[in-house]
Design an enzyme around this catalytic site. Structure first.
Site, PDB file in Angstrom:
ATOM      1  N   HIS A  72      34.925 -18.645  26.326  1.00 28.63           N
ATOM      2  CA  HIS A  72      35.374 -18.248  27.772  1.00 28.63           C
ATOM      3  C   HIS A  72      35.931 -19.291  28.634  1.00 28.63           C
ATOM      4  O   HIS A  72      35.504 -20.296  28.540  1.00 28.63           O
ATOM      5  CB  HIS A  72      33.933 -18.027  28.649  1.00 28.63           C
ATOM      6  CG  HIS A  72      33.344 -16.733  28.372  1.00 28.63           C
ATOM      7  ND1 HIS A  72      32.539 -15.958  28.912  1.00 28.63           N
ATOM      8  CD2 HIS A  72      33.606 -15.736  27.145  1.00 28.63           C
ATOM      9  CE1 HIS A  72      32.162 -14.672  28.502  1.00 28.63           C
ATOM     10  NE2 HIS A  72      32.943 -14.972  27.326  1.00 28.63           N
ATOM     11  N   TYR A 200      28.411 -14.609  38.264  1.00 29.80           N
ATOM     12  CA  TYR A 200      27.258 -15.152  38.871  1.00 29.80           C
ATOM     13  C   TYR A 200      27.186 -14.513  40.570  1.00 29.80           C
ATOM     14  O   TYR A 200      28.500 -14.626  40.985  1.00 29.80           O
ATOM     15  CB  TYR A 200      27.472 -16.597  39.172  1.00 29.80           C
ATOM     16  CG  TYR A 200      27.020 -17.351  37.882  1.00 29.80           C
ATOM     17  CD1 TYR A 200      27.774 -17.750  36.964  1.00 29.80           C
ATOM     18  CD2 TYR A 200      25.555 -18.088  37.771  1.00 29.80           C
ATOM     19  CE1 TYR A 200      27.689 -18.317  35.547  1.00 29.80           C
ATOM     20  CE2 TYR A 200      25.489 -18.562  36.261  1.00 29.80           C
ATOM     21  CZ  TYR A 200      26.259 -18.829  35.614  1.00 29.80           C
ATOM     22  OH  TYR A 200      26.091 -19.572  34.421  1.00 29.80           O
ATOM     23  N   PRO A 292      17.958 -22.360  35.109  1.00 35.06           N
ATOM     24  CA  PRO A 292      19.007 -22.076  34.134  1.00 35.06           C
ATOM     25  C   PRO A 292      20.483 -21.683  34.823  1.00 35.06           C
ATOM     26  O   PRO A 292      21.446 -21.316  34.279  1.00 35.06           O
ATOM     27  CB  PRO A 292      18.506 -20.606  33.518  1.00 35.06           C
ATOM     28  CG  PRO A 292      17.504 -20.244  34.291  1.00 35.06           C
ATOM     29  CD  PRO A 292      16.698 -21.476  35.190  1.00 35.06           C
ATOM     30  N   LYS A 296      22.377 -25.309  31.479  1.00 37.83           N
ATOM     31  CA  LYS A 296      22.308 -26.773  31.109  1.00 37.83           C
ATOM     32  C   LYS A 296      21.235 -27.218  30.153  1.00 37.83           C
ATOM     33  O   LYS A 296      21.116 -28.061  29.449  1.00 37.83           O
ATOM     34  CB  LYS A 296      22.392 -27.522  32.364  1.00 37.83           C
ATOM     35  CG  LYS A 296      23.702 -27.687  33.123  1.00 37.83           C
ATOM     36  CD  LYS A 296      24.445 -28.504  32.368  1.00 37.83           C
ATOM     37  CE  LYS A 296      26.077 -28.385  32.656  1.00 37.83           C
ATOM     38  NZ  LYS A 296      26.913 -27.314  32.062  1.00 37.83           N
ATOM     39  N   TYR A 384      30.099 -27.665  34.892  1.00 40.56           N
ATOM     40  CA  TYR A 384      29.846 -26.687  33.934  1.00 40.56           C
ATOM     41  C   TYR A 384      30.210 -26.696  32.670  1.00 40.56           C
ATOM     42  O   TYR A 384      29.500 -26.340  31.792  1.00 40.56           O
ATOM     43  CB  TYR A 384      30.602 -25.348  34.880  1.00 40.56           C
ATOM     44  CG  TYR A 384      29.841 -23.954  34.027  1.00 40.56           C
ATOM     45  CD1 TYR A 384      28.723 -23.351  34.643  1.00 40.56           C
ATOM     46  CD2 TYR A 384      30.431 -23.187  33.172  1.00 40.56           C
ATOM     47  CE1 TYR A 384      28.394 -22.093  34.340  1.00 40.56           C
ATOM     48  CE2 TYR A 384      29.885 -22.420  32.544  1.00 40.56           C
ATOM     49  CZ  TYR A 384      28.804 -21.545  33.384  1.00 40.56           C
ATOM     50  OH  TYR A 384      28.263 -20.426  32.714  1.00 40.56           O
TER      51      TYR A 384
HETATM   52  P1  FAD Z   1      12.250 -25.577  22.991  1.00 43.00           P
HETATM   53  O1  FAD Z   1      13.478 -24.609  22.502  1.00 43.00           O
HETATM   54  O2  FAD Z   1      11.261 -25.083  23.824  1.00 43.00           O
HETATM   55  O3  FAD Z   1      11.436 -25.901  21.389  1.00 43.00           O
HETATM   56  C1  FAD Z   1      10.272 -26.591  21.226  1.00 43.00           C
HETATM   57  C2  FAD Z   1       9.649 -26.273  20.137  1.00 43.00           C
HETATM   58  O4  FAD Z   1       8.484 -26.742  19.745  1.00 43.00           O
HETATM   59  C3  FAD Z   1       9.145 -24.671  19.757  1.00 43.00           C
HETATM   60  O5  FAD Z   1       9.534 -24.115  18.775  1.00 43.00           O
HETATM   61  C4  FAD Z   1       7.512 -24.723  20.184  1.00 43.00           C
HETATM   62  O6  FAD Z   1       7.021 -23.583  19.592  1.00 43.00           O
HETATM   63  C5  FAD Z   1       7.270 -26.214  19.325  1.00 43.00           C
HETATM   64  N1  FAD Z   1       6.040 -26.723  19.874  1.00 43.00           N
HETATM   65  C6  FAD Z   1       5.576 -26.573  21.238  1.00 43.00           C
HETATM   66  N2  FAD Z   1       4.303 -27.102  21.183  1.00 43.00           N
HETATM   67  C7  FAD Z   1       3.876 -27.605  19.970  1.00 43.00           C
HETATM   68  C8  FAD Z   1       3.074 -28.416  19.228  1.00 43.00           C
HETATM   69  N3  FAD Z   1       2.052 -28.667  20.076  1.00 43.00           N
HETATM   70  N4  FAD Z   1       3.189 -28.611  18.068  1.00 43.00           N
HETATM   71  C9  FAD Z   1       4.213 -28.319  17.344  1.00 43.00           C
HETATM   72  N5  FAD Z   1       5.207 -27.514  17.818  1.00 43.00           N
HETATM   73  C10 FAD Z   1       5.271 -27.254  19.191  1.00 43.00           C
HETATM   74  N6  FAD Z   1      18.607 -22.432  29.167  1.00 43.00           N
HETATM   75  C11 FAD Z   1      19.748 -22.067  29.479  1.00 43.00           C
HETATM   76  O7  FAD Z   1      20.573 -22.704  29.559  1.00 43.00           O
HETATM   77  N7  FAD Z   1      19.639 -20.643  29.894  1.00 43.00           N
HETATM   78  C12 FAD Z   1      18.695 -19.828  29.812  1.00 43.00           C
HETATM   79  O8  FAD Z   1      18.827 -18.705  30.179  1.00 43.00           O
HETATM   80  C13 FAD Z   1      17.563 -20.166  29.544  1.00 43.00           C
HETATM   81  N8  FAD Z   1      16.197 -19.192  29.408  1.00 43.00           N
HETATM   82  C14 FAD Z   1      15.164 -19.739  29.300  1.00 43.00           C
HETATM   83  C15 FAD Z   1      14.308 -19.191  29.292  1.00 43.00           C
HETATM   84  C16 FAD Z   1      12.759 -19.591  28.965  1.00 43.00           C
HETATM   85  C17 FAD Z   1      11.652 -18.808  28.904  1.00 43.00           C
HETATM   86  C18 FAD Z   1      12.523 -20.802  28.815  1.00 43.00           C
HETATM   87  C19 FAD Z   1      11.243 -21.476  28.294  1.00 43.00           C
HETATM   88  C20 FAD Z   1      13.707 -21.670  28.514  1.00 43.00           C
HETATM   89  C21 FAD Z   1      15.045 -21.254  28.841  1.00 43.00           C
HETATM   90  N9  FAD Z   1      16.181 -21.934  28.895  1.00 43.00           N
HETATM   91  C22 FAD Z   1      17.529 -21.449  29.294  1.00 43.00           C
HETATM   92  C23 FAD Z   1      15.951 -23.463  28.697  1.00 43.00           C
HETATM   93  C24 FAD Z   1      16.625 -23.576  27.171  1.00 43.00           C
HETATM   94  O9  FAD Z   1      16.047 -22.412  26.215  1.00 43.00           O
HETATM   95  C25 FAD Z   1      15.926 -24.969  26.548  1.00 43.00           C
HETATM   96  O10 FAD Z   1      16.365 -25.880  27.397  1.00 43.00           O
HETATM   97  C26 FAD Z   1      16.019 -25.220  24.992  1.00 43.00           C
HETATM   98  O11 FAD Z   1      15.195 -24.373  24.442  1.00 43.00           O
HETATM   99  C27 FAD Z   1      15.618 -26.570  24.787  1.00 43.00           C
HETATM  100  O12 FAD Z   1      15.446 -26.817  23.674  1.00 43.00           O
HETATM  101  P2  FAD Z   1      14.202 -27.690  22.902  1.00 43.00           P
HETATM  102  O13 FAD Z   1      14.333 -27.740  21.490  1.00 43.00           O
HETATM  103  O14 FAD Z   1      13.972 -28.998  23.563  1.00 43.00           O
HETATM  104  O15 FAD Z   1      12.952 -27.012  23.276  1.00 43.00           O
HETATM  105  C1  PHB Z   2      22.403 -16.469  29.273  1.00 45.13           C
HETATM  106  O1  PHB Z   2      23.430 -15.741  28.885  1.00 45.13           O
HETATM  107  O2  PHB Z   2      21.387 -16.125  29.065  1.00 45.13           O
HETATM  108  C2  PHB Z   2      22.876 -17.367  30.514  1.00 45.13           C
HETATM  109  C3  PHB Z   2      24.148 -17.430  30.881  1.00 45.13           C
HETATM  110  C4  PHB Z   2      24.412 -18.489  31.738  1.00 45.13           C
HETATM  111  C5  PHB Z   2      23.415 -18.942  32.575  1.00 45.13           C
HETATM  112  C6  PHB Z   2      22.127 -18.699  32.172  1.00 45.13           C
HETATM  113  C7  PHB Z   2      21.582 -17.756  31.341  1.00 45.13           C
HETATM  114  O3  PHB Z   2      23.695 -19.748  33.594  1.00 45.13           O
END
Ligand code: FAD
Ligand code: PHB
Length: 389
Positions: A72, A200, A292, A296, A384
């Site tokens: 994009h 947005y 979100p 980021k 962004y």
């Molecule tokens: P995570 O993806 O959370 O991975 C952590 C892992 O550790 C998981 O698999 C979990 O099961 C595991 N874990 C947890 N506790 C334990 C334990 N005690 N022992 C072993 N394993 C464990 N970001 C965006 O940019 N746009 C979005 O739309 C967006 N939507 C989101 C919606 C939700 C509901 C959430 C929670 C987050 C969202 N985010 C979004 C943020 C983005 O998804 C996260 O920043 C990203 O997943 C971070 O990756 P991570 O690997 O740090 O953590």
């Molecule tokens: C998404 O596609 O899930 C999405 C895209 C942009 C955002 C947040 C979530 O800022």
């Protein structure tokens, strides 16, 4: 079991770190409390910065991303009925790639499986020990049996609700937090997106976002009260509320259909400092959360992993600890930039009834400035597409 690095969590942070360490010949295990299917089923982020795409390339897992990801060059803001296009490419020379977190996770899991990397899924009661000394340990339970891993370092990639951050003595940790008084209700559906680019929306009824996963799969969000229960929102009610927040052209192109997934995510900004405690290093959501709005969260997990993999590789190649010592400071500098940007975008686009007419007027002035000043537009675009690392 004895490994060099024990990685807790098989989200994007843990998997990407595992892959980069594997390529550098560093022995690691990934311990994850959930099943592989559960991790793959979580619908989360969708927009990748160019730097994250480059990291996926370095990790050797970008083939499908390049084939299926949608590049994009910009996105639109629909503010009080007026549309404005943010020309990301024109303003910064950079683009973003729309590619779901589920796909990133799948590509990394497959690469790990074919490299024969050690992973333990459904590891219960994971606990981390002795990371203030030179011989950290991780314990967990699997199939009713207790296991212990000896390692040199523990990488806490276990997300916001993980076990690593709470294992650090409270006196060693400083927390900064802002909780927003609303959430995002998200729907994933197999319908074509309303537009080629993301939209947005700032509307009197609240924020909305039109995003996508592919040309046939859409991801939509609407701002909702924190108290709302997802079960109380039927698909029909969701589509109706979304349509009310769009303009005529978008409404005319909106295709509705049954939701594949529907969930409510609260919005929060959170940072825990520092990100290193002896031989425990936090990365991704384990250390920080952003709302979100700026897309980021996932990208910050990737930049942390960039610094962490560099630090560990330097340590094992030369015995030096310069990069390990710099790890927390380097990450936090970029983290705070993203926290600021996500907070700013959240404030610009959401409905804050408690801020009254003054608050709305400030949002309007901000949007006016954004659309009339190239400098203001460039500032948004630069953040962004992602600050360099
Ligand atoms: P995570 O993806 O959370 O991975 C952590 C892992 O550790 C998981 O698999 C979990 O099961 C595991 N874990 C947890 N506790 C334990 C334990 N005690 N022992 C072993 N394993 C464990 N970001 C965006 O940019 N746009 C979005 O739309 C967006 N939507 C989101 C919606 C939700 C509901 C959430 C929670 C987050 C969202 N985010 C979004 C943020 C983005 O998804 C996260 O920043 C990203 O997943 C971070 O990756 P991570 O690997 O740090 O953590
Ligand atoms: C998404 O596609 O899930 C999405 C895209 C942009 C955002 C947040 C979530 O800022």
């Amino acid at each position: 079991m004895r490994v060099q690095v024990a990685i807790i969590g098989s989200g994007p942070a843990g998997l990407l770190l595992g892959q980069l360490l594997h390529l550098a010949g560093i022995d690691a295990v990934i311990l994850e409390q959930r099943s592989q299917e559960y991790v793959l089923g979580r619908i989360r982020a969708g927009v990748l910065e160019q730097c994250m795409v480059e990291m996926m390339e370095r990790a050797g897992v970008a083939q499908r991303l390049h084939a299926e990801g949608l590049v994009h060059h910009g996105f639109e803001i629909l503010f009080g009925g007026e549309r404005h296009r943010m020309d990301l490419h024109g303003l910064t020379g950079k683009d973003v790639t729309v590619y779901g977190q589920t796909e990133v996770t799948l590509d990394l899991m497959q690469a790990r499986a074919s490299a024969g990397g050690k992973s333990v899924y459904e590891a219960d009661n994971v606990s981390v020990h002795d990371f203030d000394g030179t011989k950290p340990r991780v314990r967990y339970r699997k199939d009713g049996r207790e296991h212990e891993v000896e390692c040199d370092f523990i990488a806490g990639c276990d997300g916001f609700h993980g076990v690593c951050r709470p294992s650090v003595p409270a006196s060693a940790l400083t927390e900064h937090e802002r909780v927003y008084p609303f959430g995002w209700l998200g729907v994933l559906a197999d319908v074509p997106p309303v537009s080629e680019e993301l939209i947005y929306v700032s509307h009197d009824r609240g924020f909305a976002l039109c995003s996508m996963r592919s040309r046939t799969r859409s991801r939509y969000y609407i701002q909702c009260p924190l108290e709302d229960k997802v079960e109380a929102w039927s698909d029909a009610q969701f589509w109706e509320e979304l349509a009310r927040r769009l303009d005529d052209p978008a409404r005319a192109r909106l295709v509705t259909g049954p939701s594949l997934e529907k969930s409510i995510a609260p919005l929060r900004s959170y940072v825990a400092e520092p990100m290193r405690f002896g031989r425990l290093l936090l990365a991704g959501d384990a250390a920080h959360i952003v709302p979100p709005t700026g897309a980021k969260g996932l990208n910050l997990a990737a930049s942390d992993v960039h610094y962490l993999s560099q630090a560990l590789i330097e340590h094992y190649r030369s015995g030096a600890s310069r990069e390990l010592d710099a790890y927390s400071g380097r990450c936090l500098r970029r983290v705070w930039q993203a926290v600021r940007f996500s907070w700013w975008m959240t404030n610009l686009l959401h409905l804050f009834p408690e801020n009254g007419s003054f608050g709305r007027k400030i949002q309007c002035a901000e949007f006016d400035y954004l659309t009339s000043s190239r400098a203001a537009g460039t500032s948004l675009a630069e953040n962004y597409v992602g600050l360099p690392y």
